[in-house]
Every structure is written in C-alpha cells, then in structure tokens.
Design an enzyme around this catalytic site. Sequence first.
Site, short mmCIF file in Angstrom:
data_model
loop_
_atom_site.label_atom_id
_atom_site.label_comp_id
_atom_site.label_asym_id
_atom_site.label_seq_id
_atom_site.Cartn_x
_atom_site.Cartn_y
_atom_site.Cartn_z
N GLY A 198 -28.58 81.15 125.19
CA GLY A 198 -29.86 81.36 126.05
C GLY A 198 -31.04 81.46 124.93
N ASP A 227 -17.34 70.54 119.69
CA ASP A 227 -16.97 69.25 120.32
C ASP A 227 -17.49 67.98 119.20
OD1 ASP A 227 -16.54 70.74 122.61
OD2 ASP A 227 -18.66 70.04 123.41
N GLY A 239 -15.25 69.42 125.43
CA GLY A 239 -15.88 68.09 125.34
C GLY A 239 -16.88 67.96 126.36
#
Lengths: 454, 454, 454, 454
Positions: C156, C211, C255
């Site tokens: 955030g 990822d 992913g």
Amino acid sequence: MTLHPEDLRVRQLGERRYDSPLADLLSTKQTSPHYVAEGDRVLLEDTVSMLAGHGLPSDQVPSFEAAGPRRKIYFDPANVTAGVLTCGGLCPGLNNVIRGLVQELAVHYGVKRIVGFRNGLQGLTAQHRDDTVELTPDAVRDIHTAGGTILGSSRGGQDADEMVDSLVARGIDILFVIGGDGGMRAATFLGAAIRRRGLEISVIGVPKTIDNDLPFTDQSFGFQSAFARATDFISAVAVEAAASPNGVGIVKLMGRHSGFIASYAALAANAADIVLIPEIPFVLGGAEGLLAHVERHVRAKGRVVIVLAEGAGQDLLEDHGLATDASGNLKLGNIGELLKDSITAHLTGAGLAPTIRYIDPSYAVRSIAANAYDSVYCLRLAHAAVHAAMAGCTEAAVARWRRRFVHVPLSLMTSRRNQVDPDGDLWLSVLETTCQPAEFGPARQRERVRAGFC
Amino acid sequence: MTLHPEDLRVRQLGERRYDSPLADLLSTKQTSPHYVAEGDRVLLEDTVSMLAGHGLPSDQVPSFEAAGPRRKIYFDPANVTAGVLTCGGLCPGLNNVIRGLVQELAVHYGVKRIVGFRNGLQGLTAQHRDDTVELTPDAVRDIHTAGGTILGSSRGGQDADEMVDSLVARGIDILFVIGGDGGMRAATFLGAAIRRRGLEISVIGVPKTIDNDLPFTDQSFGFQSAFARATDFISAVAVEAAASPNGVGIVKLMGRHSGFIASYAALAANAADIVLIPEIPFVLGGAEGLLAHVERHVRAKGRVVIVLAEGAGQDLLEDHGLATDASGNLKLGNIGELLKDSITAHLTGAGLAPTIRYIDPSYAVRSIAANAYDSVYCLRLAHAAVHAAMAGCTEAAVARWRRRFVHVPLSLMTSRRNQVDPDGDLWLSVLETTCQPAEFGPARQRERVRAGFC
Amino acid sequence: MTLHPEDLRVRQLGERRYDSPLADLLSTKQTSPHYVAEGDRVLLEDTVSMLAGHGLPSDQVPSFEAAGPRRKIYFDPANVTAGVLTCGGLCPGLNNVIRGLVQELAVHYGVKRIVGFRNGLQGLTAQHRDDTVELTPDAVRDIHTAGGTILGSSRGGQDADEMVDSLVARGIDILFVIGGDGGMRAATFLGAAIRRRGLEISVIGVPKTIDNDLPFTDQSFGFQSAFARATDFISAVAVEAAASPNGVGIVKLMGRHSGFIASYAALAANAADIVLIPEIPFVLGGAEGLLAHVERHVRAKGRVVIVLAEGAGQDLLEDHGLATDASGNLKLGNIGELLKDSITAHLTGAGLAPTIRYIDPSYAVRSIAANAYDSVYCLRLAHAAVHAAMAGCTEAAVARWRRRFVHVPLSLMTSRRNQVDPDGDLWLSVLETTCQPAEFGPARQRERVRAGFC
Amino acid sequence: MTLHPEDLRVRQLGERRYDSPLADLLSTKQTSPHYVAEGDRVLLEDTVSMLAGHGLPSDQVPSFEAAGPRRKIYFDPANVTAGVLTCGGLCPGLNNVIRGLVQELAVHYGVKRIVGFRNGLQGLTAQHRDDTVELTPDAVRDIHTAGGTILGSSRGGQDADEMVDSLVARGIDILFVIGGDGGMRAATFLGAAIRRRGLEISVIGVPKTIDNDLPFTDQSFGFQSAFARATDFISAVAVEAAASPNGVGIVKLMGRHSGFIASYAALAANAADIVLIPEIPFVLGGAEGLLAHVERHVRAKGRVVIVLAEGAGQDLLEDHGLATDASGNLKLGNIGELLKDSITAHLTGAGLAPTIRYIDPSYAVRSIAANAYDSVYCLRLAHAAVHAAMAGCTEAAVARWRRRFVHVPLSLMTSRRNQVDPDGDLWLSVLETTCQPAEFGPARQRERVRAGFC
C-alpha cells in the site's frame, strides 16, 4: 544384563523441599501407556522369559507373540501365491512396505508368484480381480523413492465373501493388507469369512495410519516422515506471521481423532504458540477462551502461530457433518475456516486487524516418500509380516511395541484408538514448549505465558 | 488396557510343516535386548505398578526410576545457578539440548542464571572457568537450526577436584554434562568428588553418542539424523559405482565399536551390497573371504557397494595403532584405505580392474542440524534432565528406555557398550537386505546372492 | 575473444527436405526477448565498446549503464546514513539482500549508520518513522538462513512528501527499497519528490517479484528458489492423482499476470499434463475446450495433473472481483475453485467421478529461504546496489540483464511487464513437455497427445 | 521494446568527489566476458536482426546461429536411428539430458529407434558396439530422479574410424555425445572422420562440465546443482571449525583449471574465510603468504574456513604429477593434503595447535540428481540438441549464451577454457565476501580483514 535392582537406584541429593512450579500440571497424572507416575518404575526387561526369572507367573500376564522368522513354516514356499493390496489414505512408506514384502518373499523364501491387487479392496471385487500387477523384485526395486502407492488405493467396504471368492479364484495363499482403520476392519471380516469357509489362507495386516492412531504401535510407519514434513508448513506460516503487522499463521494438519502429528510437528518446529487437538476440547469465547488468548498473544508479541489438527474443536462446528464417508469415517467440519473467520472478526474488533495466513498442506504431507527412519522401519515391518505369514499366522497384524516387533490379533487393532493422553508426557511437553494454558475455557489453569521465550 | 493373555493370542492356520530357508540363520538366537526368541513373548505392560497386579514382586526386579517433573523439588528455583557444557565429538542435536535445558530452566522453573562453559570440560579448568557464555532464552532461541554446539567442545580429561573448584567458584548448583563415553566418565568422577566434599551440587548427564553405543538407550539423540544423512553418501557411491565398468563404491561411516550407523544407513539406502561392522570380524582372503565375494559380485553385477564402520576389521590392520587419543579412546587404523588397496589389487589381479570411489563423510554427517524427530527427542530429553536436576537427582543420566524416559545411574552408562547383536533382528535385517553371507571366512554359510534382487 | 563471423558458422549436412512435425507451432514466431527467429543470429558480444569495433554507432543504440564499483564516489562513506526497507509480498532472498547491503556498506565502504525501517513504506510514515532497527554486520550475520524479512513488510501507498520528511528527519542519504511493482512505483514517486525538493538523497530500487514479472531482469531473485519449491507440490498432487481411480491433481501457483512459476515448475517436475497461465486464455467447454481435454486424458491415462497460475482464466470468472487491494493490485477471483468444481461436474457427468486433490501452497513457497543460486544472486545484486548508491546514482534499480548487472531507470521498471511469450521458446518447451494443445478452444491446433509418454 | 538510448539513462546526483575504498581493486579491470568496465554499457538487444536496425552491419559481427526447431528438417523422422552416449566424469543432469533427447525424438519427431551406447566412447568400439540399451520414453520416464547416468561412462580416447564403423554398422543417423572436454574433442574428431568418408551422420555435442570450464556457455548444466550441494560441505567444516579451539576447516572442491564451484559455493555458503582457485596463484610462506594470513585469522577469530579448488596451487606441489590420465587430462597433485600439513605445522609452531577438519566431497557432489533449475535447463538443452540434429546440423554443440540457446561449432568448444576472471565481477564478489586479500604473496594488496564481519 545381570543387574540387580539396587544397581539401577539413582542418587538423590536430599529431601525435596519446594513446591514445583509445574505441580499443578501433575495433579491428575497416573501410570498409563503414555505416562509413568512419580514413584512408579520402568522395567529393565520386557519379555516373559526374562521376567520369569524374577518371579513373574508367565501364563497370567498379557503379552504379545514375538514376530520374526521361525525355524519351521506352514507354507511350502515353492507353491505359495501371495497377494498384496494397499487401502485408505496415502501415507509415506507404502511403497517401502510393498517392496519389503516382495523382496523377502521372493529372495529369501523363494516365492514365485506375488500378485498386486489394484486400488485397495476394490481390487478384490469380482469386477476388478483380474486387473492385477505382477510384483517381482525387479518391478519394485526403486519404488521406495516415490511417495504414494504403486498399487493405487481406495476407501470403502466390499463384501467379504466376494473378496474371498477372488482370493480363491486367484489361488492366493497369503494376503497382505496394508491399510488403516478401515482396512484392518475389512481384513478382520475377510479373515473370519475365510475361517468360516475352512480355507487355508493367511491374512496379515500391516497397519497404516498417518495419524498414529492405531493401538499397540510405538509409532505407525510414515508418521515420522509426515510430522517432519509438516514442520515446514509451521515454519512457513511463522515466517509469514512475523512479516506482517498482527500476523496470524494457521496450519491445519492431519489428525481426525488424534493430535499426534500436530503435537510432534509443533515440538519439532518450535514456532507454534498454540496447538489444538481433538483430545482437548476448547472454548472460543470468554476471558479464558481461545480468542482472548490469541488477542493477548498478538498484543504482546505482534503475531501468533496456531497448529491445528483437523479433528480439533469439532463440537464447535454447528454444522458438524455427521455424514460418513465411503470407509465409514465421520466427515469432519472445517475447523480451520471457522478459526480463521473467528480470529479475524475478534482481532478486527479488538483494533488489531490481522493478516491471516492459513494453509492446509495435508496432500503435500502424506504424499512424500518415506524418510530414512521410516524406510528402515517399513522394511523390517515387511520382513516381519512375511515371516508371520509363511509361519502360518493369520488374522494378525504386525506391529512394533516398545521397540519389539510383535503379532497382534487383527480384531484388537481396531478395538481401541491411540490418542494423545492429556495427562501424558507428550502433551506436557507441548504445554511446556508453547506455554499455552492447559485448557482454553472457564476452568483453565492460570496463564503461564512468560516474558522472553514463549 | 484391561486385556487378558488370551486376548493377545494370535491365530495359527495349523502345524508348521516345512523347514524355513532362513532356519540356518536362527540356530544361535536367544532372547536378548536385541532379539526375542521363538516362543518367548513380549509383555504388554512395562512398569512395576502395572505388573504388580499380575503377581510380579516389585522389589526384586530390576527397574528404572521414571523421569519427569516431581510435585516437590529439591532446589529453590529462584536461587539456582545452572551450568551447561558439551564435550566429545559433534552430534546432531547438541544445540537442541542446550536450548531445551535453558528453555525449561528459565521459563518453567524461573531459574535466573544459566552459565555455559566453553569447550567442554576444558571450560571447568581454573584457567578457563571465567570464559563463559550467559545462556538466556533469547540467546538460544534459534540455535537449534544449526549443527555443532554453540558452546564448543573438546576431548580429554581434567582433574575432578579442579573442576569442582570451578563449580564452587562460579556458584553452580546444577551441572548438565552433555557428552559421550568420556564425558559420562568424567561426570561420574566429578559427581563422586562432589559427594566426597559434601557439596549439594547436582550433576546430570545427557548422554551423547552418534554411534548409538551407549547402553540403556533406545537410540541416542542425533542418531537418526546421522544415519539419514549417511544414506546420501551410500547413494552417492552407488551412483558412481553404477556409472563405471567394475565400479566399486566404499563409504566409511562412524562407528568405532558399534556398527549401528552403518547398519541403519545401509537398510535405509538399500543400495549396499556388503556391510562391515566392528561386531562381526571378517577375513579378506580365501574362497569364503571378503575379496572373493567382492570379485563374485562385481563379476555378476558389474559393481559392488560396501558400507564400512570405521571400527570394522581392526584386527586386519597390522599397524593397528594402539595409541590412545586425548579422551583415552583407542585410535583406529584406517580400514577404508586397507580395503581400497586390497580390493584394487585383488580385482586387478582377477582381470576386473576396478574404478574405486571411496568417501569418508564423517564430518559432513555429524555436523548437521537435528532432523524433526531428533529435535523433539532432544527437547524432551532436555526437559527430563531439568526435572531430574531440580528434583535433586545427581550422578544420574537421563535416557529413553523402550520409549519411556528414565533415570540411569551415571556409572552404569559407561559400564557396558551397546552393540549390534550378531544374533539380533537388526543384523538379520541387514543380511536379508544385502544378501551378504552371515560371515566372511572359512566357516561362513552358503552363498545366498540370488538372481535379480540382491 | 578475437573470433571472426565465419569461426562461428555451424556445419550443415545438406538441404532441409522434410516438413517438421513441429512446423505448425512455429508459424507466428519472430525474434523477441524470448525467441530468436530462424535465420536470425545471437551476438557473441554484448557491450557498446565491444561492438563499436564492429561498426556499431554507440550513441544510437539502446544500452544500459553497467553496474559495479566506481573509482570515484559521490558520498563520503564516513558521513553516510543509509536506510533499508522491504515491501510487498514475501519472496525468498529478502534477508539475503538486506544482509548483502549491510555487509557491503559497513565492511567495504565503512558506512557507520544503517537504519532498517519496519513494515515497508509504512515505516516511512510520520507515525512509524522512529520504530526502526539498527542494522549492523553482527545483527544480520545469519538472517539469510531464514525466509521472510527481518524488517517486516506491508502493501500500500504512502504520501511521497511525508516519506521524504521521514528521510530528512532521520538524516538518510541513501534509501534502498526492496520491493515489487508497488514498491518500485512508490520509489519512483519518492525519487521525484526528493528531486523536486532539491535534496541529495539517493533512492535505489532492488526489484523483487516472485512472479518474475518485472522487465529488464533475467530472472528476479528468489524465483528459482520459488519454482523449485513449487515442484514439490506438483509432485504431491501427481502422487495423489496416481493413487486414486480418476485422480485429478490441481496445484495453484503464484502468478497474477505472468505464468513463469507455473511454467518452470511444470518443466522441472515433469509431472504436469496441463499448464494454465494468464498469458494464454482458455475455454472450458466444447470439443476443443479444457474440460473435454481433461476427460480424454483421464479416460486414457486414468488421471490428470493441472498446474495453474493464480491469474489464469480470469475472464472465465463471472464474479471477477475488480476491487483493488491496498497496493492497487487487481484482486483475482479464485480460478482454482472454479476449475475444481467444473472438472468434478464434467467428469462425474462423463461417468468418471473423480478424486480431486487441490492445493494452493503459495505461502509455503514464498516463505522459504533462498537456495544456493539465489543466495549468490542476492548477494551480488546487493553489492551492485551499494556501488550504485555510493556512486551517486539515484532513481535507479539494479538488475541483471543477459547475465550482466546493470542500472535501470526506476520508472522503466514499472513501465511494462515481463510475461511468458506465447511465441517464445519457454512456452514451446512447456507444450513439448506436457503435450497439451497450444490452445484450448475452438481454434486450437490438432491434438498431440501421443502414446507412451505424454 | 522500442526504447531510445536516453530512456535508459540513469540519473546521477552529481559529481563523484571521493576516492572509493574499493578503488585499488579496480585498477586493472576492463570489459571482458566477465566484466563491464566503468563507462562501457550493456546492449539492450542481442540479435543481429535487432541490432541491424541500429546500424550494425550484420555480416561483419561475430554471432551464433540460434538454436530451436526449424520449419524444414534434414532427416525423415520415420527413418531415423539416433544414438546417445555419455562420457567423462559424472555431473548432475546427465539422465535429464538423456531423457529429454528421447522424449523429444520419440514424442515430437516420431523417431522410432534410439540406441544408448554403454560406458561412453568405449561403447563405440568394435568390441562393445552391440552392448547397447534401447531407449524408449517408457524406459527413461523416471531416470531424472537419480544422479549419474543410466548409460554408464568412461574416460579415454578411441579410434575415430573404428567409432565411425560402429555408427555405420548400427545404422546411426544422429549421434548425441554428452561429454566434457575429452568428449567434445572426440566428437570433433568423429565428425571430421564422418565428413572425410562422406557420410550423412549428424554429430551433436551436449557439453557437460561440472567445473563450468567450457566456453560459450552461461553456466554448464549441473553446475548449479553441484555448487549448491558443495555449500553443505562448507557449512559442515565451518560448524566443525567453530566447535573446536583453533578449528581449521578445509573443503576441497572440483575445479581442475577453473575455480567456479569453489567461488560460487563460497558465496552461497557465506562461511568461507579464504577461497583458493587455480586462476590465482598463491604463496604459502612470508608475511604476506597464506600461512601468515591463516595464523592471523585463527588468532583473531579462533578459527578459519578454507575452500579450495582441486587445481589450486599446483605450482606449489613439488611432485606435481605430470602424468596424464586416460582422457589426456593432467593428473593433479593433492593440494588439500599439502595445505592440511602446512597449516598444521605452521599453527602448531605458532602456539595455536589446530583441530583440522578436511573433507573432499567430490563424489558426493557430482553424483546427485539435478535440482529444479538444472532439470529445466537440461530439458531445454536436450530439446535444442534434437532440433539441431533433425535440421541436419553437425559437428556442432548446443549451448546457452547470455540466456539464448545457440549452436557452436564443436571445435570451438575445446579451443579455449572458461575460467574465473581475476579482474571479473565474480572474483570481486568473492573478495568482498571473504575479505581475503586479492593475492597471497609479496605483492598482495593491503589487508582488508575488518572487525565484526569478515
């Protein structure tokens, strides 16, 4: 070991003068398979012949037949056909047991035909009885490096007489049933049906239970592999919980009725703050309930890690799913989801909006290959099973009892359940390690979370 | 468990009619701590109180004091200073034991001062007694993730009175000695010296032996971690041996006097063709000797894998080095090199010039962290040690006997040695798995290498 | 390497005469960062100076500034205060990077003050800026043995100017932001705010993405550790699927937008029958849809194993949850549950009632410690980051591009996304290994499941 | 990626004003395959077609043919017979490559006959050419889970024409040689002999070198698995060294001419104090020699850990064994023993009698199975090799160059050697991590061991 009682006497500095801080954990404890009470003693020797010399009347004392090879055997190895099947949920070591059976039968006894029935007891139905695998030493040479079972498995009961028909049709002299609760029960029925029909077929059970909940068994095969793997997941959620403000890690482990995996994994990982098992009911609400303890822990340490056996707290689930699955096991409600939701709500309400990391790694635990210890154990258990069968034992299981391999009547294996003893030393160690209260609920003992460590 | 003797009776199909192919392995076997003879039985129950009900006269039978917390204790925790040291060779789990001791002392008993002495008994000499480490729960929180010992270790004996002086000087009430043979012997002398001087200092031994050669101990802590790791090296030389024409893989494992690691690792890896241990002498030459067997094996299978305990075949070493090391242990000659050279010469002479892969991985085995099982075991053993000490026991070791934690007089721990029983079921399993002859030598039994598997 | 073009010419036996069975997979492929087209060639050399000798006009070609130490630096090490923070999801190697930064700053440059901000960018808010950790070589010595991040993390965005205020208040000269997409974007804003205020604070990004979806990066740190761990879970469900009639194993891996972990893990485990990734949309129904393929597979082989990236098939989720999380990432619907339900329904309808084993192991994957490769990579990346900062670079990330460490402008790191190229050689390898069709849907290519292997 | 040079420009805070403490390590560095000099830049793009648009004249620049499938191929798959062999020392991934070759040939090209020759080039001699293994997808399905090679291996040269005769006799169209230095050289000769005889047989090399010493290769397959495993042994001796007064741990790792394994393993383990490799000669004696540094280190820290490539310091060995082994490799003298003895003597002389822990784990490193990364790499490399062969390439090796798969003329693979560049960034990282001096000897640079970390 010619030792006299006084040789084993331990020196004591003097009179015990102080109350132990642990005294209140000890009030209800007495000698059991899981605890030796203060003042009681553990025998040096453990067989009838050894104790007979000390005056034990051997015919009145409960004892197990020792497993192992016999000088004379019942079956002519050259004419034996053996069958093997695996049933119930996966457990590390199934392939090791299959491999050990085949190795011992073929190499040492010279048995020529070993038939693997596919998919558990289903493989003994009329429909599937010919869908078999030929088991040879070559075929099983490397199977122990993989988890699972090369024979497949399934749950659920088949008709005993139909199964006996299959054994007769396939000319089976010896059947090894590697299975759990359900499998041992089915093997018991099968043995009885064989007996009723006057057949000379040996049925030998190799008890399998990843939950370690079968009786007369030090630790079931695969259990050590399983709890070792389970520790990885406790560590995972502990790392996650530590990396987030108000981190809550929850791992749901196997254990429908017995919290052994949760307890051992928590002791090994040493990162669990709370362990919840089926044997110890707990209350969520109230000042002494689980949620209040979780809140206090998060407030004090910034995080909490909970290890949960799947069968814990079933009474808390309104919809506790009394349906039974195909093997006749009770279906369990999902206590993990309940806890996740309750804790989120409670902590959010307390101004400690949590980051929850919940994982149920059961498939990833039970599907692994056996570790070194279990590999040895499975091999020796398989050898014992073959010796039992060749010697003509039947309706018997092989088991390890206080580190001796023994024969146990099959019907006994399902007559009771091995559970974590709330008054035993294992659970005491869990309490000592997590510093959680002995119980969550109105009557629970005083809080023992202390500074610095727990 | 209210079970009657007949409940435990196993069904037998009928009379045993055939001689077992394994019969000749059984001729000399009788009940021992490592074997239960045919016809003997294993007791269901194992404590004096349980057996008393069956007519066992409790005061005449050798038994161990149960370990565990006591309601009343000897020391006032608030005023206790505890000391800890580790001595002898490395073993997985040393840090776990240290951590368990500190955790239990500090958190559960509230002991405030825990002193770690550095480098074993050397740390109790006048010269080094002030070079200590303060042990707090925080300081030991994560030490179990590493092998070795945060306290350091050393071998060799110090003067008992000088050591007692150090304990007095440092105000030690309880000393935990985590060590092997040498350490237990030193602790015994230390305890005696304390007793002679009328001091109220408890000395508690936590027996450590990676070789599993201490008595009254199911399996010593770290043993399972060690043999599991050792299997990697058996696999390594097996892979190497399989990749070369006439490949010979040799792994030398720990085991000065006891071949437990070699035996268990060989069973777990299931790639060993020959296991050589100190307990079973062997002959190199002759038609029934080791070299001829190796030759036959290489000729038949193209390779051979040998697992060797360091203490095996010491009689074969002309220069068998009778010097003792600093701890008084016999120095062993290098049987690995002898085998390597003898096999190379023999096979080359037989027209099977070998590719030899020899590895001695001992440091890489003993320096690893404890696995999950040993982690739990060390923790519980440490808890037991603390309970013993706080209760005022002294000159005692904590041990696990048939899965019960017990107290053993320290002097007994070095009075005998745990060894692989040539007539026990462990060695039988090794023979069944490797298919090696029961002995290499003139009197050895018939060859049992069979096609296909062994 | 003074090599001439003709030295690198490879010999060809003769004219190519046959159509390749793989030709239809190649139709659309052209040179890209993930593929080199037939006829194109790969340069031996890769730097401007090396290519200048071959006639490349160096000022017109896009190139990266090389990372590494500079002879002259911008900051006086004696007066530097450095700050470090980690943000976003966990990834193996975070602690290694922290450790490498501290080691290089303190030991090699002699920087005295290194401040760790807690819980990501939250640590730079006015409220939390003083809740910091002092980072010294001693404090970070062993942190790389654990997963997670000792600094904590969060997601955030915070106000850039408030964060600059914190840097000024704490006297920070250099800030290292170890983070993903969100972190790099925040660092970009932070750098711009610093520039606007004319401050001499260097902001260096160390891009983190489990990822592997950040651009200009060979493979992001932690990626290899992560996909290696992920293979364990593919193996787990493969073992489970093989042990049950009509077994279906499904693993959902990380992913969101890029299927690298799913692809690599599937290649490594070599047990996946179907890989589904965000880059390749798929259709469930119809003769060429996923469900029909699953049915054919189960019918032919008795089981199927599916590896699924969490972002796959998002278009299939009716309720595709367009809400964004605190970092502004799209929230994903649970494709795993959708598949589980659809497959169960479809197979049951087809008379192949399945046993489904579904696991989402993400927390157990991302929380592990870095493996050996990633440990080296993180260390070298951290060294590069320190060199960049000390030399006065700012608003830059360190990255590895075709095995060279380079500097990349921060804003570029979030300008595009690294994805599996449906026309690249990685995906081609996946198709070759799984034998799944290139697409599931009406237009998909001919079925290529063949007997025996796939 | 349409990026302009200025897009990749990194912002600089201002002029660099201070001398870097690292400046003296940089004096001799210039751009090379292992280093990019200050001021040089790394190209964004890496193919001829991509660079052509930026003005690179494509026919004058050295470049590699891209690997991968071709639309048209040279051989008719239906009529192809392929041969496979492995030669040289073991390396993780050999079985993965075999498996990948068979999978791609059989499943994707439909090749029916694949012959495995046993024990390396020996399998192509007239004597052994019929002792082959039939390679089918089923036969190789699970071989990647084990280390070693199912085909066996050997070293040493055979007559090229005899080998060609074998290929003709067995009807081989394509031969895959998976091997090292010696294997690539033999394959080169074999290809030349085939060419001289006008045969249409493709010879494709798959370069194998656990030492990572072959050129034009990012990292050779198995290298990552190997150095990862090697770190375990560094940790082992580090634990041992820490547990004894004046502990000295020495690990001898693979690396005849190239110190990559030693360097990477040392970086990954992060426990090495000194790394010695063949590329950097060192002096034992003198104030700046190795022994003096070891002494200083032991005096300061109580211990030292040395990682040693087997080829390091060969000039120091008086008896440096210039004999060559069967493959024509120089035999190395044992630098490990020399160091062990020299250090023992030196430290004992200095009053620091050491406890030395020396291990040479090479067999245990090279015999392991490939890790996840190498599994993927081997698979893709095998696919590339098959594509090359089917397309009619010959006398070529497949390799990975800056993350692209390419074809390299076989003769080039043995024309030079990949080594650790003393001026490259890898060695710089080693120096930064160990804090050892850049050289041991009279001219070495100033001591940089600093307090606290190194």
